[in-house]
Write an enzyme that holds these catalytic residues in place. Sequence first.
Site, PDB file in Angstrom:
ATOM      1  N   ASP A 274       0.833  -1.204   0.000  1.00  0.00           N
ATOM      2  CA  ASP A 274       0.000   0.000   0.000  1.00  0.00           C
ATOM      3  C   ASP A 274       0.871   1.259   0.000  1.00  0.00           C
ATOM      4  O   ASP A 274       1.814   1.360   0.780  1.00  0.00           O
ATOM      5  CB  ASP A 274      -0.894   0.042   1.237  1.00  0.00           C
ATOM      6  CG  ASP A 274      -1.870  -1.123   1.286  1.00  0.00           C
ATOM      7  OD1 ASP A 274      -2.180  -1.678   0.218  1.00  0.00           O
ATOM      8  OD2 ASP A 274      -2.321  -1.462   2.397  1.00  0.00           O
TER       9      ASP A 274
ATOM     10  N   ASP B  62      -0.362  -3.413  -4.531  1.00  0.00           N
ATOM     11  CA  ASP B  62      -1.686  -3.571  -3.930  1.00  0.00           C
ATOM     12  C   ASP B  62      -2.423  -2.241  -4.006  1.00  0.00           C
ATOM     13  O   ASP B  62      -2.466  -1.616  -5.056  1.00  0.00           O
ATOM     14  CB  ASP B  62      -1.554  -4.093  -2.498  1.00  0.00           C
ATOM     15  CG  ASP B  62      -2.879  -4.623  -1.951  1.00  0.00           C
ATOM     16  OD1 ASP B  62      -3.808  -4.870  -2.741  1.00  0.00           O
ATOM     17  OD2 ASP B  62      -2.988  -4.790  -0.728  1.00  0.00           O
TER      18      ASP B  62
ATOM     19  N   ASP C  85      -5.472   2.527   1.515  1.00  0.00           N
ATOM     20  CA  ASP C  85      -6.260   1.487   2.174  1.00  0.00           C
ATOM     21  C   ASP C  85      -6.529   1.820   3.635  1.00  0.00           C
ATOM     22  O   ASP C  85      -5.658   2.350   4.344  1.00  0.00           O
ATOM     23  CB  ASP C  85      -5.527   0.140   2.108  1.00  0.00           C
ATOM     24  CG  ASP C  85      -5.718  -0.558   0.774  1.00  0.00           C
ATOM     25  OD1 ASP C  85      -6.238   0.079  -0.163  1.00  0.00           O
ATOM     26  OD2 ASP C  85      -5.345  -1.741   0.673  1.00  0.00           O
TER      27      ASP C  85
ATOM     28  N   ARG D 279     -11.724  -0.372  -7.327  1.00  0.00           N
ATOM     29  CA  ARG D 279     -11.573   0.141  -5.964  1.00  0.00           C
ATOM     30  C   ARG D 279     -11.261   1.638  -5.921  1.00  0.00           C
ATOM     31  O   ARG D 279     -10.174   2.053  -5.552  1.00  0.00           O
ATOM     32  CB  ARG D 279     -10.517  -0.632  -5.184  1.00  0.00           C
ATOM     33  CG  ARG D 279     -10.786  -2.126  -5.075  1.00  0.00           C
ATOM     34  CD  ARG D 279      -9.783  -2.805  -4.156  1.00  0.00           C
ATOM     35  NE  ARG D 279     -10.044  -4.239  -4.065  1.00  0.00           N
ATOM     36  CZ  ARG D 279      -9.368  -5.080  -3.278  1.00  0.00           C
ATOM     37  NH1 ARG D 279      -8.386  -4.614  -2.519  1.00  0.00           N
ATOM     38  NH2 ARG D 279      -9.660  -6.367  -3.259  1.00  0.00           N
TER      39      ARG D 279
END
Length: 529
Positions: A161, A190, A194, A243
């Site tokens: 992240d 990734d 997040d 996302r």
Amino acid sequence: MKRRLGWRLPAALASTAVVAAVGVALQAPQAVAATGGVTGYATQNGGTTGGAGGATVSASTGTAIHAALCNRASSSTPIIIQVSGTINHGNTTKVSGNSCNTAADKIELKEISNVTIIGVGGGAIFDQLGIHIRDSSNIIIQNVTVRNVKKSGSPLSNGGDAIGMESSVRRVWVDHVTLEASGGESEGYDGLFDMKDDVQYVTLSYAILRNSGRGGLIGSSESDTGNGFITFHHNLYSNIDSRTPLLRGGIAHMYNNHYVNLHESGINSRAGAKAKVDNNYFKDSKDVLGTFYTSELGSWQVSGNIFDNVTWSSPGTDNRPAGPNVVSNTTVSIPYAYTLDAASCVPSVVAATAGANKGLQVSNGSCTPVSPSAGPTSSPTPRPSASTSPSAQPSASPSSSPQPPSGTNLSLASDAGADGSSKASGTSYGNVKDGSLTTFWSPSGATGDISVKWSSAKSVSRVIIREASGSTGAIGSWQLLNGANGAVLKSGSGAGTITFTATSTTKVTLRITSSSATPKVAEFETYAS
């Protein structure tokens, strides 16, 4: 899930920079975070002030950042850390102390509070090194770039992240940052942003998130629904698979964001989540809003959005797209004041303000970027639209520090292209029209031509030439040409704003005829007025 990212970053962005020397020094304040500009949910539950009122410390290595945290009197002593240069694995080590809990493979903000990290000088780049916030509160991160953080391959950092938050995190404002990767999960990356395991009262504003398989998530599983109260506004999501974000449970507010080239899905509200989606601009994307990849539904309240060349899949058991007839299926009450820009001007105002090294410019709610100290020009209350044609007074001659203008930047139009006489290694003609000041074009020598062109004629009367960070003042004399017929529109020297008689043309060319150093044109903006 198969990744379909069809881009490549220049090799210079993918490589690790030369290791910098470790150093920490107390400084007089030079670029204190604009805490008065905190917006969204980060203003709630006591508000977010970061390190306001504390000592100001400079750092040019990851070790120095950790040392600044560890040298405080306590883990809650306010501190502002001004960061410059490139932070990477080579200059980041674990530092121990009573007021910190750091690590060697990431910038660790763990079990602490009242901290501001802000990029200064020529910019702060966290190269392959993520920022991790855990069990912490009242954190501000501003004006930094975080790139190419990996969860597989080498080097590893932060679970892949760029910025990750987890485990009882409260009141975080992330502002004017650039978060980017070089691919999706199969390439080792990734999420860019997040939040999981009890993260609340967070705002992400004026950020660029790009070139990644995953933009970010709120909640790591269908049972991790205790996160929420997150605001996303005036951000650019570009070239991302999915996302933007994925929301499991909780409430999120997305307004005045620009979403471009979302390949698989966008805002994914599921597992009881509620998303309030106001005055955003979605372009050249698929399934930008709905519930995807699960039967556990979420909901949304929509208003004032523009869907420009958006495609929608057919509904099924595990996919419930909100479109093509996008309507609200819930209501969301927002506790803070906010001012909406009209969706039609979101691409231009986001291009002028979002990302690191944009001078912390913000929108005043009338589609006009201003400095953060200028404040809003209208009362900060919710409204569905704003004027898209505010008055502006263009400069009669180039300015070395041009202000972002009103109106639409024609260089960002869907039919816009770029070419030139030559380009230095590692640069691209297209870099002058990508909305980013971190990429640029240079000629192969001290002079050369760079052009913006269109498939159909545009009326142009104003151009802004923006130089890349660290190269300000390099451009000497120039001519601005009507590229369609070679006529000289204006002559002068130095980068900045150039105004001239309105001209209908399919091409505008900047011909640099002298320079004091290698010219680096970051943006070649064109406007009708």
